[in-house]
Scaffold this motif. Structure first.
Motif, PDB file in Angstrom:
ATOM      1  N   PRO A  20       0.826  -1.208   0.000  1.00 28.34           N
ATOM      2  CA  PRO A  20       0.000   0.000   0.000  1.00 28.34           C
ATOM      3  C   PRO A  20       0.856   1.251   0.000  1.00 28.34           C
ATOM      4  O   PRO A  20       1.939   1.289   0.586  1.00 28.34           O
ATOM      5  CB  PRO A  20      -0.808  -0.135   1.297  1.00 28.34           C
ATOM      6  N   GLU A  21       0.395   2.268  -0.669  1.00 31.73           N
ATOM      7  CA  GLU A  21       1.140   3.511  -0.811  1.00 31.73           C
ATOM      8  C   GLU A  21       0.380   4.668  -0.155  1.00 31.73           C
ATOM      9  O   GLU A  21      -0.840   4.670  -0.111  1.00 31.73           O
ATOM     10  CB  GLU A  21       1.344   3.832  -2.295  1.00 31.73           C
ATOM     11  N   LYS A  22       1.134   5.647   0.349  1.00 30.54           N
ATOM     12  CA  LYS A  22       0.503   6.864   0.842  1.00 30.54           C
ATOM     13  C   LYS A  22      -0.262   7.518  -0.297  1.00 30.54           C
ATOM     14  O   LYS A  22       0.256   7.668  -1.400  1.00 30.54           O
ATOM     15  CB  LYS A  22       1.555   7.834   1.380  1.00 30.54           C
ATOM     16  N   PRO A  36      -2.266   0.303  -4.551  1.00 35.30           N
ATOM     17  CA  PRO A  36      -2.608  -0.621  -5.633  1.00 35.30           C
ATOM     18  C   PRO A  36      -4.087  -0.971  -5.613  1.00 35.30           C
ATOM     19  O   PRO A  36      -4.776  -0.703  -4.633  1.00 35.30           O
ATOM     20  CB  PRO A  36      -1.738  -1.840  -5.331  1.00 35.30           C
ATOM     21  N   LYS A  37      -4.541  -1.585  -6.691  1.00 36.57           N
ATOM     22  CA  LYS A  37      -5.943  -1.949  -6.782  1.00 36.57           C
ATOM     23  C   LYS A  37      -6.288  -3.000  -5.730  1.00 36.57           C
ATOM     24  O   LYS A  37      -5.482  -3.889  -5.427  1.00 36.57           O
ATOM     25  CB  LYS A  37      -6.274  -2.509  -8.166  1.00 36.57           C
ATOM     26  N   VAL A 242      -8.107   5.281   2.409  1.00 39.66           N
ATOM     27  CA  VAL A 242      -7.341   6.418   1.872  1.00 39.66           C
ATOM     28  C   VAL A 242      -8.183   7.685   1.755  1.00 39.66           C
ATOM     29  O   VAL A 242      -7.683   8.726   1.324  1.00 39.66           O
ATOM     30  CB  VAL A 242      -6.715   6.071   0.504  1.00 39.66           C
ATOM     31  N   SER A 243      -9.463   7.602   2.131  1.00 36.71           N
ATOM     32  CA  SER A 243     -10.317   8.801   2.133  1.00 36.71           C
ATOM     33  C   SER A 243     -10.543   9.240   3.573  1.00 36.71           C
ATOM     34  O   SER A 243     -11.666   9.434   4.027  1.00 36.71           O
ATOM     35  CB  SER A 243     -11.641   8.528   1.415  1.00 36.71           C
ATOM     36  N   LYS A 250       0.006   6.036   8.362  1.00 38.90           N
ATOM     37  CA  LYS A 250      -0.284   4.637   8.695  1.00 38.90           C
ATOM     38  C   LYS A 250      -0.584   3.774   7.467  1.00 38.90           C
ATOM     39  O   LYS A 250      -0.663   2.550   7.585  1.00 38.90           O
ATOM     40  CB  LYS A 250      -1.464   4.559   9.664  1.00 38.90           C
ATOM     41  N   ILE A 251      -0.732   4.399   6.308  1.00 40.76           N
ATOM     42  CA  ILE A 251      -1.138   3.654   5.117  1.00 40.76           C
ATOM     43  C   ILE A 251      -0.105   2.602   4.726  1.00 40.76           C
ATOM     44  O   ILE A 251      -0.447   1.449   4.435  1.00 40.76           O
ATOM     45  CB  ILE A 251      -1.402   4.607   3.934  1.00 40.76           C
TER      46      ILE A 251
END
Length: 298
Positions: A20-22, A36-37, A242-243, A250-251
């Motif tokens: 997972p990315e910021k 990522p999806k 992410v919203s 923490k992402i």
């Protein structure tokens, strides 16, 4: 060898390439722009007609857990009414196409779960569009982190409870006259009901309420042959995170605190909903099925 939900695999190594990315999206967030999806089971879920002829209404069906559940239900033979916010039309249209390709009748009903009139009309339109209703999945939800109760705005607190709890009540109440013996109601609670994060006071409180609502209503409806259960996800990779569901810092480590050491994917939740919707779980009532990567629960 291609993988599906029946493939023998090491769960600790599953999704080993997931990083997972910021990133930040405005509410409500979209799968279309998530990186990522998330895996919704589009390429992997294989149905076996376990829900053939069934008619399901799913809230939050455009993305994440709701979308994965909708895909699984359709591939198991169910027709599906999808509830989602109008802003999520891009995701919803994609999921609807997948359901249609699976042979399902699809009824798309956009609207806001905070609107009592919409929630009641949602049931009416689902029943009309599907020709009945025998599965209800209350899954749509709101989660926005907040570090300090003194800065938690009244409007956010109210919106979280209205979206997560009041809508469940309104929809379930409207659906009950249409549900016949053998029907199933499945509510989405969370590990937050048992192990609340300090930054999710309002959200965690709603999930504890959902858990208790489920167990109380299950006792009331069991004699009528209507089963009520819940699924309690752990950290699952969806647009909710992410919203503003989680702080940006923490992402990157999201889900690593679980015994499996990783976040879950929506595709890993869908079989739990299929089980609770199907006749295979005929003696399962008032249960909270935890799907959380091994974190202990009561």
């Amino acid at each position: 060898m291609s993988r599906d939900q029946y493939t023998f695999t090491n769960p600790a190594e599953l999704y080993a390439d997931f990083e997972p990315e910021k990133q930040h999206q405005p509410e409500p967030g979209l799968d279309a722009t998530l990186t990522p999806k998330a895996d919704l089971g589009e390429e992997t879920y294989r149905g076996t007609a376990r829900l053939a002829g069934r008619k399901a209404l799913i809230t939050g069906a455009d993305s994440g857990i709701g979308a994965a559940t909708a895909i699984a239900f359709a591939r198991e033979g169910a027709d599906v009414a999808m509830s989602y916010l109008p802003e999520e039309e891009e995701d919803a249209a994609r999921v609807a196409d997948i359901l249609t390709d699976a042979g399902a009748t699809v009824v798309a009903i956009p609207g806001d779960l905070r609107d009592r009139a919409y929630c009641r009309d949602l049931v009416r339109r689902a029943v009309e569009g599907l020709g009945g209703l025998d599965i209800l999945v209350n899954n749509g939800g709101k989660q926005v982190f907040n570090d300090d109760l003194t800065t938690l705005e009244d409007d956010q607190f109210d919106d979280t409870f209205t979206t997560n709890v009041s809508a469940m009540f309104w929809i379930t109440k409207a659906a009950l006259p249409h549900l016949v013996p053998g029907s199933a109601i499945i509510n989405t609670t969370s590990i937050q009901a048992y192990s609340p994060s300090e930054i999710l006071v309002d959200y965690a409180s709603t999930k504890a309420t959902i858990n208790t609502f489920t167990k109380a209503l299950a006792q009331q409806l069991a004699p009528k042959g209507i089963r009520v259960n819940a699924v309690a996800p752990g950290p699952i990779w969806t647009p909710l995170q992410v919203s503003d569901g989680q702080p940006q810092e923490k992402i990157a480590e999201f889900g690593t605190q679980t015994p499996l050491g990783r976040a879950g994917q929506p595709a890993e939740l869908a079989p739990a909903y299929v089980f609770l919707a199907s006749a295979e779980s005929s003696y399962v009532i008032g249960e909270t099925l935890n799907v959380n990567g091994g974190s202990p629960t009561p």
